[in-house]
Every structure is written in C-alpha cells, then in structure tokens.
Write a protein that holds these residues in place. Structure first.
Motif, PDB file in Angstrom:
ATOM      1  N   THR A  23       0.836  -1.208   0.000  1.00 15.47           N
ATOM      2  CA  THR A  23       0.000   0.000   0.000  1.00 15.47           C
ATOM      3  C   THR A  23       0.862   1.245   0.000  1.00 15.47           C
ATOM      4  O   THR A  23       0.587   2.207  -0.720  1.00 15.47           O
ATOM      5  CB  THR A  23      -0.936   0.003   1.218  1.00 15.47           C
ATOM      6  OG1 THR A  23      -1.726  -1.178   1.222  1.00 15.47           O
ATOM      7  CG2 THR A  23      -1.850   1.218   1.195  1.00 15.47           C
ATOM      8  N   GLU A  24       1.931   1.249   0.804  1.00 11.27           N
ATOM      9  CA  GLU A  24       2.847   2.387   0.789  1.00 11.27           C
ATOM     10  C   GLU A  24       3.476   2.546  -0.599  1.00 11.27           C
ATOM     11  O   GLU A  24       3.665   3.673  -1.078  1.00 11.27           O
ATOM     12  CB  GLU A  24       3.938   2.210   1.842  1.00 11.27           C
ATOM     13  CG  GLU A  24       4.900   3.387   1.917  1.00 11.27           C
ATOM     14  CD  GLU A  24       5.901   3.277   3.056  1.00 11.27           C
ATOM     15  OE1 GLU A  24       6.823   4.105   3.097  1.00 11.27           O
ATOM     16  OE2 GLU A  24       5.766   2.368   3.900  1.00 11.27           O
ATOM     17  N   VAL A  36      -0.588   9.007   4.653  1.00 12.84           N
ATOM     18  CA  VAL A  36      -1.112   9.963   3.682  1.00 12.84           C
ATOM     19  C   VAL A  36      -2.532  10.343   4.089  1.00 12.84           C
ATOM     20  O   VAL A  36      -3.204   9.623   4.823  1.00 12.84           O
ATOM     21  CB  VAL A  36      -1.118   9.411   2.238  1.00 12.84           C
ATOM     22  CG1 VAL A  36       0.274   9.000   1.800  1.00 12.84           C
ATOM     23  CG2 VAL A  36      -2.093   8.254   2.104  1.00 12.84           C
ATOM     24  N   TRP A  73       6.134   7.475   2.774  1.00  8.63           N
ATOM     25  CA  TRP A  73       4.757   7.685   2.355  1.00  8.63           C
ATOM     26  C   TRP A  73       3.804   6.716   3.054  1.00  8.63           C
ATOM     27  O   TRP A  73       2.749   6.369   2.511  1.00  8.63           O
ATOM     28  CB  TRP A  73       4.655   7.552   0.841  1.00  8.63           C
ATOM     29  CG  TRP A  73       5.214   8.746   0.135  1.00  8.63           C
ATOM     30  CD1 TRP A  73       6.530   9.057  -0.041  1.00  8.63           C
ATOM     31  CD2 TRP A  73       4.478   9.805  -0.464  1.00  8.63           C
ATOM     32  NE1 TRP A  73       6.671  10.246  -0.712  1.00  8.63           N
ATOM     33  CE2 TRP A  73       5.421  10.721  -0.995  1.00  8.63           C
ATOM     34  CE3 TRP A  73       3.120  10.081  -0.627  1.00  8.63           C
ATOM     35  CZ2 TRP A  73       5.031  11.888  -1.656  1.00  8.63           C
ATOM     36  CZ3 TRP A  73       2.738  11.232  -1.294  1.00  8.63           C
ATOM     37  CH2 TRP A  73       3.686  12.114  -1.794  1.00  8.63           C
ATOM     38  N   HIS A  84       0.850  13.910   1.284  1.00 10.62           N
ATOM     39  CA  HIS A  84       1.772  13.417   2.298  1.00 10.62           C
ATOM     40  C   HIS A  84       1.361  14.046   3.623  1.00 10.62           C
ATOM     41  O   HIS A  84       1.336  15.267   3.770  1.00 10.62           O
ATOM     42  CB  HIS A  84       3.200  13.830   1.924  1.00 10.62           C
ATOM     43  CG  HIS A  84       4.263  13.111   2.673  1.00 10.62           C
ATOM     44  ND1 HIS A  84       4.364  13.128   4.052  1.00 10.62           N
ATOM     45  CD2 HIS A  84       5.309  12.339   2.240  1.00 10.62           C
ATOM     46  CE1 HIS A  84       5.408  12.417   4.433  1.00 10.62           C
ATOM     47  NE2 HIS A  84       5.985  11.914   3.346  1.00 10.62           N
ATOM     48  N   GLN A  91       1.715   6.950  -6.827  1.00  9.76           N
ATOM     49  CA  GLN A  91       0.842   8.093  -7.084  1.00  9.76           C
ATOM     50  C   GLN A  91       1.594   9.398  -6.837  1.00  9.76           C
ATOM     51  O   GLN A  91       1.430  10.374  -7.577  1.00  9.76           O
ATOM     52  CB  GLN A  91      -0.401   8.035  -6.193  1.00  9.76           C
ATOM     53  CG  GLN A  91      -1.393   9.151  -6.506  1.00  9.76           C
ATOM     54  CD  GLN A  91      -2.716   8.976  -5.788  1.00  9.76           C
ATOM     55  OE1 GLN A  91      -2.974   7.937  -5.172  1.00  9.76           O
ATOM     56  NE2 GLN A  91      -3.567   9.992  -5.847  1.00  9.76           N
ATOM     57  N   ARG A 133      -6.391  11.652   2.554  1.00 10.84           N
ATOM     58  CA  ARG A 133      -7.236  11.695   1.361  1.00 10.84           C
ATOM     59  C   ARG A 133      -8.500  12.476   1.686  1.00 10.84           C
ATOM     60  O   ARG A 133      -9.111  12.249   2.730  1.00 10.84           O
ATOM     61  CB  ARG A 133      -7.605  10.287   0.880  1.00 10.84           C
ATOM     62  CG  ARG A 133      -6.408   9.477   0.395  1.00 10.84           C
ATOM     63  CD  ARG A 133      -6.844   8.127  -0.155  1.00 10.84           C
ATOM     64  NE  ARG A 133      -5.719   7.315  -0.560  1.00 10.84           N
ATOM     65  CZ  ARG A 133      -5.113   7.384  -1.739  1.00 10.84           C
ATOM     66  NH1 ARG A 133      -5.558   8.241  -2.648  1.00 10.84           N
ATOM     67  NH2 ARG A 133      -4.099   6.608  -2.041  1.00 10.84           N
ATOM     68  N   MET A 155      -4.933  13.776  -2.526  1.00 12.58           N
ATOM     69  CA  MET A 155      -4.119  12.829  -1.776  1.00 12.58           C
ATOM     70  C   MET A 155      -2.831  13.553  -1.422  1.00 12.58           C
ATOM     71  O   MET A 155      -2.213  14.159  -2.290  1.00 12.58           O
ATOM     72  CB  MET A 155      -3.827  11.582  -2.613  1.00 12.58           C
ATOM     73  CG  MET A 155      -3.175  10.432  -1.821  1.00 12.58           C
ATOM     74  SD  MET A 155      -1.383  10.575  -1.581  1.00 12.58           S
ATOM     75  CE  MET A 155      -0.802   9.882  -3.120  1.00 12.58           C
ATOM     76  N   HIS A 198       1.120   4.389  -2.761  1.00 11.97           N
ATOM     77  CA  HIS A 198       1.155   5.823  -2.448  1.00 11.97           C
ATOM     78  C   HIS A 198       2.347   6.488  -3.131  1.00 11.97           C
ATOM     79  O   HIS A 198       2.228   7.601  -3.680  1.00 11.97           O
ATOM     80  CB  HIS A 198       1.270   6.029  -0.939  1.00 11.97           C
ATOM     81  CG  HIS A 198       0.045   5.637  -0.179  1.00 11.97           C
ATOM     82  ND1 HIS A 198       0.042   5.478   1.191  1.00 11.97           N
ATOM     83  CD2 HIS A 198      -1.216   5.360  -0.596  1.00 11.97           C
ATOM     84  CE1 HIS A 198      -1.171   5.135   1.576  1.00 11.97           C
ATOM     85  NE2 HIS A 198      -1.947   5.047   0.519  1.00 11.97           N
TER      86      HIS A 198
END
Length: 508
Positions: free
Chosen positions: A195-196, A295, A292, A271, A202, A297, A269, A199
């Motif tokens: 998942t990191e 984050v 990251w 940091h 992106q 959202r 999104m 991020h």
C-alpha cells in the motif's frame, strides 16, 4: 493482551477522557489546575510510548486534533516519535526469507547490517546495494507486528465505545468512529508495504510536472518488505544550507509548497507528515519526499471547501471562512453558529493583520478548529490531518527559505488549481454526472408537482411562506429552492458542457 498491558490501555483511556472533557475549559484556568493538566499530559505521552507503535500512531493523530485534546497534551504529543533501539539483523532474516524466498540474498550485492539507517517499532531500515549495482534502501517489518497492531486496534475500538457510553458528551465533541477510521487508515500502509508502494507511485505521478520534486522509486514491494531507491542529498533537519544559493533555497521552498497545495486540492491525496526529517534536499536535484506510510485523502467537496476556507482566510473574509468551515463539518444540537461567526470576525483579522508574508495557514487552521469545537461544530477528522500537514510543510519550508511567503505561493498556485478544477468540472465524466443529477432532480420535481396537483384537486393544499428552517428560502440553506434549483442549474450547465465537448451531431 496481558493483564499489565490491559491496565496500561485502560489507564490511557481514562486519562484521555479526562483531558477531552477538561479541554473545553481553556480560559481562566487556575495555576494548580494548569499544573495538573501538564502532569496528566506527560503521563499520557509516557503511557503511549510504553504501549508501542500503534499507540504512538494514535498519539500522532491526536496531535492533529486541537479541537479535542488540551494544549498541554498537544505540546507533549507534538514531539512524539516512534523510535526504538535497533535489533540485530538476524532478527529480520526470517522475514526476508518468508517474503522473498530462500534465495533472497541473491537480490543484494551488499547490505549494511551494522548501521541501520533507521529503527522504529514497526520496521528497520538498511542501506543496500542491489545485485545490478544500484544503491537502495531496504525496509523490513519486525516479526509479529501485524498481529500485535490488529489486536490493539480491536482493543481501542472496544475501549472507545465504552468511553462513549460512559460519557455521552464525548460523542458530541468527537466523531469517535470517524476518528478511529482515520487512525486505522493511517496504520494500514505501515502494515502492508504494498500500500505504501502504491502511495509512492501516485506521488511520483503527481511530481511529474515538478523538476525539483522527487519521490523514491519502488524496486520491490511485498507486505513486509519494501525496497526503494535512495534519496539524493541529506535530510532537511541535518543539511548545511550555507552550501545552497538563495535562488536554490527559494526554488526548493516554492516547489514544496506548490506540490503540497496541488496534492491537497487537485489530487486530493497528500503526504500527511512532511516534517524536515522526511524531506531530503540537494542544491541541484531539489527535494525528495520520503516515508509515504501516512497519507491523507479528501473528497471533492471537502477539497473545494478547503480552498474556500484558505482563500477566505487570506482575504480577511471572516464570514466566508465561517461558512466554509461549517460546511466542512456539521453543527451539533448545541451549536452556536452566530457565536462561531463572531469568533471568526475577531480571529481572522488578527491572523492576517500582523504581516501577510508571515501568514501560517497550518497554525491558523488549528485555531479555527479549536474555535469550531468550542462552538459545537464537529469537524471532519481529515481536516485536522490537513492542518497538521500544512503546518509541517510550512515549518519545513521556513527552514530552507524563511523569506518565502506562503501566501504568495498559495495565490500563485491557486490559479493552476482553479484551472485543473475547471477542467475536471468540464470533463465528460463530470458532465455525465451533472446530467444524471438533472434527470433525478427532474423526476423528483415531477413527483412533487403531481402531488401538489392532487392536493389542489382534493382541496388539501397548504402553503408555507417565510423563513422557517427547512421550508421556503431559509437562511440555513436547506430550503426547497436551494435543494432543487441548484441541481437543475448544474444539470443545465452539464448539458451545455457535454455539447461543448462533443460538438454538434454529425450528419448522416
């Protein structure tokens, strides 16, 4: 969970509940009471540090909620760091073997096992050289981390529910479920490095238009192992800025602020923890944002209202700020909206009058967040994280370019932000959505018209005229015209937008 650990968690919940309740009283506190709050705040930090990684994350999230905890607790949690003594490398070898296979060592030419780059409760980080000669950074999760954190999450959820039942007032001040979800969402990337890695991917896409902003490239990611490129330069809090020219420093500061504003309001999104330790700077290369795992959202509506709030603040528009802020949350049954607007009328000029070049958006948002809570306005937990992120990036930029005006950068970035938002509004997807809203609004309007005609036929029609809340054109913005006319106008604009995009129909 052991009995001793359960006792510690119960103690922490009791201390936090006491602080949440007493934090409502911020004016006229006696010296003895102030000293008591400071002792309690120190104890809260000590218990959090003792409990470990998940609870440190809870503390870091609470540090964004000036509307909930007292100033004393905010001061203690602001410096809360997840740092522990490093473990010998053999502790992590089973994780590498399980995640990368028995031949995991073939991935690397060299691993600096003697001097880890960092050591936290969840993971340990090493400098490596890959088999193909590239330099890299290896992040390995500590064994058993997931199981411990998931157990702590379940325990916190149960404890928060018990506290909410025992002290119902907390539910009015704090959206417990939403706040817990923010904490859990923030923890998820640190429990699954894939998942990191997403991020970071992106973030790299967001940085494509910035020559001076960089995000590490992910070479390999599994749930418990992350391998990425190194960041050029040194951490901002360890950099000798005398080696940078004034032009280089201003360029880095401006790029960082613009990149973050774009994340807040265009990409939605961002940091969430851009403190100086997470920003590496190099005179020629610019800035690199690392870590990251955390984050934020925000949705389209919250992003637009955030722009309105910051713009109103920059333009000394207290009424506009109060309106936008109220829309970002919701008023509790005991809310004092007029009192909140009066608070903003007093606060906003004080923030903007001293010197516009010294305007600190992050600190200002924290003050507004506090006033909103005192007036009974519940704010989205993500707004607190947004304010914390802005505070961190402004603090980092002040280190590298103290002469740079955050307001000037915001005004420059706002033009690009509005262009992107306008492009988004006129996109085919949004045009189709507005057209759909028009159809739904029309169907509802026809149903109401049919009902009205039936009432007329039966001589049962009742007309309501005036400014009653929820009827007519009430000042609470919940009247029938507000609910119906806005979608109709939006739908009309959508149809116009579709025609503009698609052009006239082609002839046979």
């Amino acid at each position: 969970m052991t009995h001793g650990r359960s006792f510690k968690v119960g103690q922490l919940m009791t201390l936090l509940v006491a602080d949440v309740l007493t934090s409502r009283e911020r004016i006229g506190v006696e010296h003895t009471e102030l000293a008591r709050r400071q002792r309690r705040a120190r104890r809260i930090r000590e218990v959090i540090e003792h409990l470990g990684p998940f609870w440190v994350k809870v503390g870091q999230i609470l540090a964004t909620r000036s509307d909930v905890v007292s100033d004393a607790v905010l001061a203690q949690l602001a410096g809360l760091q997840d740092s522990v003594h490093s473990e010998p490398f053999p502790v992590f070898e089973p994780v590498l073997r399980q995640q990368l296979g028995p031949r995991w060592a073939a991935t690397f030419r060299e691993i600096d096992t003697e001097a880890p780059l960092g050591s936290a409760s969840l993971a340990q980080v090493y400098r490596v050289v890959l088999a193909d000669g590239r330099d890299g950074v290896l992040k390995v999760m500590r064994p058993g981390t997931r199981e411990r954190v998931y157990a702590d999450m379940a325990y916190l959820r149960r404890g928060a529910r018990l506290a909410g039942h025992a002290v119902p007032r907390i539910g009015s001040v704090l959206d417990v479920e939403a706040t817990l979800q923010v904490i859990f969402d923030c923890m998820q990337p640190e429990l699954d490095f894939t998942t990191e890695a997403k991020h970071m991917a992106q973030g790299r896409r967001m940085a494509r238009d910035f020559k001076g902003i960089h995000i590490p490239e992910v070479y390999l990611a599994t749930p418990e192992v992350l391998l990425q490129s190194t960041a050029r330069g040194t951490a901002l809090n360890q950099t000798d800025l005398s080696e940078f020219s004034a032009r280089q420093r201003r360029r880095i500061g401006r790029d960082l602020l613009t990149f973050m504003y774009r994340g807040y309001f265009v990409e939605r999104m961002f940091h969430a923890d851009p403190h100086p330790g997470n920003i590496f700077v190099h005179p020629e290369h610019g800035a690199t944002l690392i870590d990251w795992g955390m984050v934020g959202r925000i949705d389209r509506n919250l992003g637009s209202l955030g722009i309105m709030a910051l713009t109103s603040l920059a333009q000394n528009d207290a009424r506009g700020l109060a309106s936008a802020w109220t829309e970002m949350g919701r008023a509790t049954p005991f809310a004092d909206l007029l009192g909140f607007q009066e608070d903003m009328t007093r606060l906003v000029p004080l923030i903007t009058a001293a010197a516009l070049e010294d305007l600190d958006f992050g600190v200002a948002l924290t003050q507004v967040l506090r006033c909103a809570a005192q007036r009974g306005i519940r704010t989205s937990p993500m707004v607190g994280m947004l304010g914390k992120s802005i505070t961190n990036i402004e603090g980092s930029v002040r280190l590298v370019a103290p002469e740079l005006s955050a307001l000037d950068v915001f005004e420059d970035a706002l033009t690009d932000v509005m262009v992107e938002l306008a492009r988004d509004v006129l996109s085919r997807e949004q045009a189709a959505r507005r057209a759909l809203e028009l159809i739904l609004a029309a169907n509802s309007t026809f149903d109401q018209l049919r009902s009205t005609l039936r009432d007329l036929a039966n001589r049962e029609l009742t007309m309501r005229i005036g400014l009653l809340p929820g009827h007519g054109i009430g000042s609470d913005s919940n009247g029938i015209l507000t609910r119906r006319v806005a979608p109709v106008v939006a739908g009309g604009l959508a149809v116009w937008g579709v025609r503009r995009l698609t052009g006239p129909p082609r002839s046979g």
